[in-house]
Structure formats: structure tokens, C-alpha cells
Write a protein that holds these residues in place. Structure first.
Motif, PDB file in Angstrom:
ATOM      1  N   ARG A 142      -1.758  43.938 -11.342  1.00  0.00           N
ATOM      2  CA  ARG A 142      -0.868  44.625 -12.075  1.00  0.00           C
ATOM      3  C   ARG A 142       0.237  43.551 -12.394  1.00  0.00           C
ATOM      4  O   ARG A 142       1.108  43.430 -13.402  1.00  0.00           O
ATOM      5  CB  ARG A 142      -0.879  45.928 -12.127  1.00  0.00           C
ATOM      6  CG  ARG A 142      -0.040  46.240 -12.863  1.00  0.00           C
ATOM      7  CD  ARG A 142      -0.512  46.734 -14.329  1.00  0.00           C
ATOM      8  NE  ARG A 142       0.200  47.437 -15.245  1.00  0.00           N
ATOM      9  CZ  ARG A 142       0.234  47.328 -16.337  1.00  0.00           C
ATOM     10  NH1 ARG A 142      -0.640  46.452 -17.085  1.00  0.00           N
ATOM     11  NH2 ARG A 142       1.339  47.899 -17.309  1.00  0.00           N
ATOM     12  N   ARG A 143       1.019  43.263 -11.289  1.00  0.00           N
ATOM     13  CA  ARG A 143       2.397  42.662 -11.109  1.00  0.00           C
ATOM     14  C   ARG A 143       1.999  41.663 -12.241  1.00  0.00           C
ATOM     15  O   ARG A 143       2.495  40.890 -12.511  1.00  0.00           O
ATOM     16  CB  ARG A 143       2.682  42.321  -9.597  1.00  0.00           C
ATOM     17  CG  ARG A 143       4.210  41.394  -9.810  1.00  0.00           C
ATOM     18  CD  ARG A 143       4.522  41.567  -8.434  1.00  0.00           C
ATOM     19  NE  ARG A 143       3.703  40.139  -7.362  1.00  0.00           N
ATOM     20  CZ  ARG A 143       3.270  39.290  -7.815  1.00  0.00           C
ATOM     21  NH1 ARG A 143       4.390  38.698  -8.541  1.00  0.00           N
ATOM     22  NH2 ARG A 143       3.259  38.335  -7.007  1.00  0.00           N
ATOM     23  N   LYS A 144       1.101  40.367 -12.263  1.00  0.00           N
ATOM     24  CA  LYS A 144       0.942  39.148 -12.691  1.00  0.00           C
ATOM     25  C   LYS A 144       0.445  39.792 -14.484  1.00  0.00           C
ATOM     26  O   LYS A 144       1.593  38.863 -15.425  1.00  0.00           O
ATOM     27  CB  LYS A 144      -0.040  38.443 -11.699  1.00  0.00           C
ATOM     28  CG  LYS A 144      -0.458  37.992 -10.287  1.00  0.00           C
ATOM     29  CD  LYS A 144       0.816  37.098 -10.855  1.00  0.00           C
ATOM     30  CE  LYS A 144       0.575  36.228  -9.366  1.00  0.00           C
ATOM     31  NZ  LYS A 144       1.579  34.662  -9.039  1.00  0.00           N
ATOM     32  N   GLU A 145       0.190  40.902 -14.597  1.00  0.00           N
ATOM     33  CA  GLU A 145      -0.398  41.377 -16.328  1.00  0.00           C
ATOM     34  C   GLU A 145       0.948  41.501 -16.534  1.00  0.00           C
ATOM     35  O   GLU A 145       1.046  41.221 -18.072  1.00  0.00           O
ATOM     36  CB  GLU A 145      -1.357  41.853 -15.763  1.00  0.00           C
ATOM     37  CG  GLU A 145      -1.470  42.993 -17.548  1.00  0.00           C
ATOM     38  CD  GLU A 145      -2.023  44.218 -17.373  1.00  0.00           C
ATOM     39  OE1 GLU A 145      -2.734  45.141 -18.032  1.00  0.00           O
ATOM     40  OE2 GLU A 145      -3.289  44.533 -16.864  1.00  0.00           O
ATOM     41  N   LEU A 146       1.737  41.965 -16.178  1.00  0.00           N
ATOM     42  CA  LEU A 146       3.258  42.361 -16.469  1.00  0.00           C
ATOM     43  C   LEU A 146       4.054  41.304 -16.416  1.00  0.00           C
ATOM     44  O   LEU A 146       5.689  41.044 -16.719  1.00  0.00           O
ATOM     45  CB  LEU A 146       3.852  43.447 -15.611  1.00  0.00           C
ATOM     46  CG  LEU A 146       3.233  44.591 -16.148  1.00  0.00           C
ATOM     47  CD1 LEU A 146       3.536  46.062 -15.119  1.00  0.00           C
ATOM     48  CD2 LEU A 146       3.064  44.979 -17.429  1.00  0.00           C
ATOM     49  N   GLY A 147       3.912  40.087 -15.419  1.00  0.00           N
ATOM     50  CA  GLY A 147       4.378  39.255 -15.418  1.00  0.00           C
ATOM     51  C   GLY A 147       5.588  39.410 -14.788  1.00  0.00           C
ATOM     52  O   GLY A 147       6.931  38.464 -15.363  1.00  0.00           O
ATOM     53  N   MET A 148       5.562  39.628 -13.891  1.00  0.00           N
ATOM     54  CA  MET A 148       6.909  40.322 -12.935  1.00  0.00           C
ATOM     55  C   MET A 148       6.657  38.955 -11.359  1.00  0.00           C
ATOM     56  O   MET A 148       5.527  39.256 -11.054  1.00  0.00           O
ATOM     57  CB  MET A 148       6.763  41.457 -12.348  1.00  0.00           C
ATOM     58  CG  MET A 148       7.262  42.933 -13.708  1.00  0.00           C
ATOM     59  SD  MET A 148       6.668  44.443 -13.328  1.00  0.00           S
ATOM     60  CE  MET A 148       7.858  44.902 -12.678  1.00  0.00           C
ATOM     61  N   THR A 149       7.873  38.649 -11.050  1.00  0.00           N
ATOM     62  CA  THR A 149       8.204  38.060 -10.065  1.00  0.00           C
ATOM     63  C   THR A 149       7.821  39.305  -8.192  1.00  0.00           C
ATOM     64  O   THR A 149       8.302  40.773  -9.031  1.00  0.00           O
ATOM     65  CB  THR A 149       8.793  37.459  -9.695  1.00  0.00           C
ATOM     66  OG1 THR A 149      10.279  38.118  -9.498  1.00  0.00           O
ATOM     67  CG2 THR A 149       8.799  36.380 -10.729  1.00  0.00           C
ATOM     68  N   LEU A 150       7.839  38.954  -7.058  1.00  0.00           N
ATOM     69  CA  LEU A 150       7.545  39.960  -6.350  1.00  0.00           C
ATOM     70  C   LEU A 150       9.288  40.872  -6.141  1.00  0.00           C
ATOM     71  O   LEU A 150       9.294  41.844  -6.186  1.00  0.00           O
ATOM     72  CB  LEU A 150       7.529  39.338  -4.936  1.00  0.00           C
ATOM     73  CG  LEU A 150       5.792  39.513  -4.289  1.00  0.00           C
ATOM     74  CD1 LEU A 150       6.253  38.021  -3.238  1.00  0.00           C
ATOM     75  CD2 LEU A 150       5.423  40.337  -4.396  1.00  0.00           C
ATOM     76  N   MET A 151      10.423  40.195  -6.717  1.00  0.00           N
ATOM     77  CA  MET A 151      11.752  39.824  -6.938  1.00  0.00           C
ATOM     78  C   MET A 151      11.747  41.344  -7.790  1.00  0.00           C
ATOM     79  O   MET A 151      12.501  42.103  -7.561  1.00  0.00           O
ATOM     80  CB  MET A 151      12.270  39.294  -6.704  1.00  0.00           C
ATOM     81  CG  MET A 151      12.320  38.505  -5.732  1.00  0.00           C
ATOM     82  SD  MET A 151      13.691  39.690  -4.065  1.00  0.00           S
ATOM     83  CE  MET A 151      15.072  40.171  -4.303  1.00  0.00           C
ATOM     84  N   ASP A 152      11.349  40.935  -8.889  1.00  0.00           N
ATOM     85  CA  ASP A 152      10.931  42.205 -10.295  1.00  0.00           C
ATOM     86  C   ASP A 152      10.450  43.146  -9.703  1.00  0.00           C
ATOM     87  O   ASP A 152      11.272  44.471  -9.889  1.00  0.00           O
ATOM     88  CB  ASP A 152      11.143  41.799 -11.113  1.00  0.00           C
ATOM     89  CG  ASP A 152      11.013  40.042 -12.067  1.00  0.00           C
ATOM     90  OD1 ASP A 152      12.665  39.664 -11.523  1.00  0.00           O
ATOM     91  OD2 ASP A 152      10.364  39.490 -12.531  1.00  0.00           O
ATOM     92  N   LEU A 153       9.371  43.164  -9.171  1.00  0.00           N
ATOM     93  CA  LEU A 153       9.072  44.493  -8.823  1.00  0.00           C
ATOM     94  C   LEU A 153       9.924  45.533  -7.502  1.00  0.00           C
ATOM     95  O   LEU A 153       9.883  46.493  -7.904  1.00  0.00           O
ATOM     96  CB  LEU A 153       7.841  44.059  -8.051  1.00  0.00           C
ATOM     97  CG  LEU A 153       6.769  45.298  -7.621  1.00  0.00           C
ATOM     98  CD1 LEU A 153       6.489  46.736  -8.657  1.00  0.00           C
ATOM     99  CD2 LEU A 153       4.789  44.820  -7.469  1.00  0.00           C
ATOM    100  N   ALA A 154      10.383  44.424  -6.545  1.00  0.00           N
ATOM    101  CA  ALA A 154      10.676  45.364  -5.589  1.00  0.00           C
ATOM    102  C   ALA A 154      12.215  45.971  -6.431  1.00  0.00           C
ATOM    103  O   ALA A 154      12.054  46.654  -5.784  1.00  0.00           O
ATOM    104  CB  ALA A 154      11.401  43.923  -5.055  1.00  0.00           C
ATOM    105  N   LYS A 155      12.512  45.437  -7.282  1.00  0.00           N
ATOM    106  CA  LYS A 155      14.046  45.510  -7.632  1.00  0.00           C
ATOM    107  C   LYS A 155      13.458  47.325  -8.267  1.00  0.00           C
ATOM    108  O   LYS A 155      14.341  48.047  -8.097  1.00  0.00           O
ATOM    109  CB  LYS A 155      14.755  44.957  -8.675  1.00  0.00           C
ATOM    110  CG  LYS A 155      15.760  43.896  -8.226  1.00  0.00           C
ATOM    111  CD  LYS A 155      16.140  42.517  -8.591  1.00  0.00           C
ATOM    112  CE  LYS A 155      16.869  41.718  -8.027  1.00  0.00           C
ATOM    113  NZ  LYS A 155      17.310  40.294  -9.130  1.00  0.00           N
ATOM    114  N   LYS A 156      12.965  46.853  -9.563  1.00  0.00           N
ATOM    115  CA  LYS A 156      12.144  48.146  -9.600  1.00  0.00           C
ATOM    116  C   LYS A 156      11.500  49.027  -9.544  1.00  0.00           C
ATOM    117  O   LYS A 156      11.906  50.830  -9.675  1.00  0.00           O
ATOM    118  CB  LYS A 156      11.294  47.723 -11.147  1.00  0.00           C
ATOM    119  CG  LYS A 156      10.985  48.309 -12.215  1.00  0.00           C
ATOM    120  CD  LYS A 156      10.037  47.947 -13.148  1.00  0.00           C
ATOM    121  CE  LYS A 156       9.550  49.035 -14.273  1.00  0.00           C
ATOM    122  NZ  LYS A 156       9.000  48.344 -15.261  1.00  0.00           N
ATOM    123  N   SER A 157      10.868  48.836  -8.076  1.00  0.00           N
ATOM    124  CA  SER A 157      10.237  50.195  -7.395  1.00  0.00           C
ATOM    125  C   SER A 157      11.198  50.607  -5.862  1.00  0.00           C
ATOM    126  O   SER A 157      11.155  51.472  -5.324  1.00  0.00           O
ATOM    127  CB  SER A 157       8.887  49.569  -6.965  1.00  0.00           C
ATOM    128  OG  SER A 157       9.572  48.658  -5.952  1.00  0.00           O
TER     129      SER A 157
END
Length: 189
Positions: free
Chosen positions: A21-36
Motif C-alpha cells: 500500500r505504501r508503494k502504491e501511494l508512492g510514499m517513502t518510509l519517512m513519508d509514512l512515518a511523518k503521516k502516521s
């Protein structure tokens, strides 16, 4: 008997779903970390199935990835009002903790009632979320921490708190711990 239920069939590992899902949204680990609000190393470990996020952590990740919690967890859709010990309703989640839904598919459900089997050595990560939590130790011994206070809880002991306060628990014993969790708002409906 529900206390003897072991880990049942598990679904596709959470890590694979999380990463896809992260890859599908084009998010990096850091993007997901910040958002979550979770750390990138924790998310990386979860994606590689080296750690299993708690239900609350999965809620944060689901929100950040714009999916429902059901993306990670198979929630039973039983319509029954009554639940019998001989027929536990497992919540299918890739976790060392076994979860059994004691509630029904009541429309507008506001709370969860869940029996958890926490294996020896398991530690829940520190979490916070909107809502209210009540935990009752059915069997075993649990070390609990809420807002800087800690206690060792045994059978018949409980804790009730505002879940916005940082909290965690761990099973330091050699035996499984069985907990009754009741909390709002419902994370499964």
C-alpha cells in the motif's frame, strides 16, 4: 474452550500489505512515518515482518495509508448477540497475540469487547489514541504502564484510563496472559 485456542490460520502477512500500500501511494518510509506519527525504523521492521504492530498502531497506519483497519485485520461479521465459550470468534490478524471478538456486528457499534491471549515475553508498544480503555486480567500476570505509572496486575485486577495517555503493557511471565479489553471508540466497526 476459548482459553485453549491457539494461533489459528493467519492471513497474508501485515508487512506485505503495509509495504504494497505504501508503494502504491508512492510514499517513502519517512513519508509514512511523518503521516502516521510512527518511526521509520519501526515501519521498516513491520514491513519485513520483524515486528508486529499492535491494533492501535495498525489504526494509525491504516489512517495514514487511507485504508480501513480491515485492510490489515479480518473482522468477523457475526450477527449473533450471544457468544459461547465453545465457539470463539477469532479476529484474524498476523500477530503473536490472539484476539477474540466478544461483541456483535451491532449497527453503530461504539465499543469493542475483546479477549486477548498475550504470549510470554510479548510487549505492546507504547500507544495513545482518542478514546477510553478498560482492561481486566482474567488469567496470568501483566506489567502495565499508563502515564508514567506502572503496576503488576494479576487475575481480577483491572485498569481503566483515557487512552490519550501514553500506555503500554508486557507479559514478563512464563505463561500466557488472558485479558478482557473493552474500549471506545470501536476500532473494528
Amino acid at each position: 474452550m476459548i482459553f485453549e485456542a491457539g494461533q489459528g490460520e493467519r492471513t497474508l502477512p501485515i508487512g506485505a500489505r503495509l509495504k504494497a500500500r505504501r508503494k502504491e501511494l508512492g510514499m517513502t518510509l519517512m513519508d509514512l512515518a511523518k503521516k502516521s506519527g510512527m518511526s521509520a525504523p519501526f515501519i521498516s521492521q513491520a514491513e519485513r515482518n520483524q515486528t508486529t504492530p499492535s491494533i492501535v498502531s495498525l489504526m494509525k497506519l491504516a489512517k495514514a495509508l487511507d485504508v480501513e483497519i480491515q485492510y490489515f485485520v479480518e473482522v468477523p461479521q457475526a450477527q449473533e448477540v450471544f457468544h459461547y465459550a465453545a465457539q470463539p470468534v477469532p479476529i484474524q490478524v498476523d500477530s503473536p497475540v490472539d484476539y477474540f471478538d466478544l461483541g456483535s456486528a451491532l449497527e453503530g457499534r461504539q465499543l469493542d469487547a475483546i479477549l486477548m491471549r498475550v504470549p510470554s515475553g510479548h510487549q505492546f508498544p507504547t500507544d495513545q489514541r482518542e478514546g477510553e480503555d478498560f482492561l481486566y486480567v482474567v488469567r496470568g500476570t501483566l506489567v502495565a504502564e499508563v502515564g508514567g505509572q506502572s503496576a503488576v496486575l494479576g487475575p481480577g485486577d483491572s485498569m481503566h484510563f483515557d487512552s490519550r495517555v501514553p500506555h503500554s503493557a508486557r507479559n514478563e511471565s512464563d505463561e500466557d496472559v488472558f485479558l478482557l479489553y473493552v474500549g471506545t471508540p470501536s476500532i473494528f466497526r
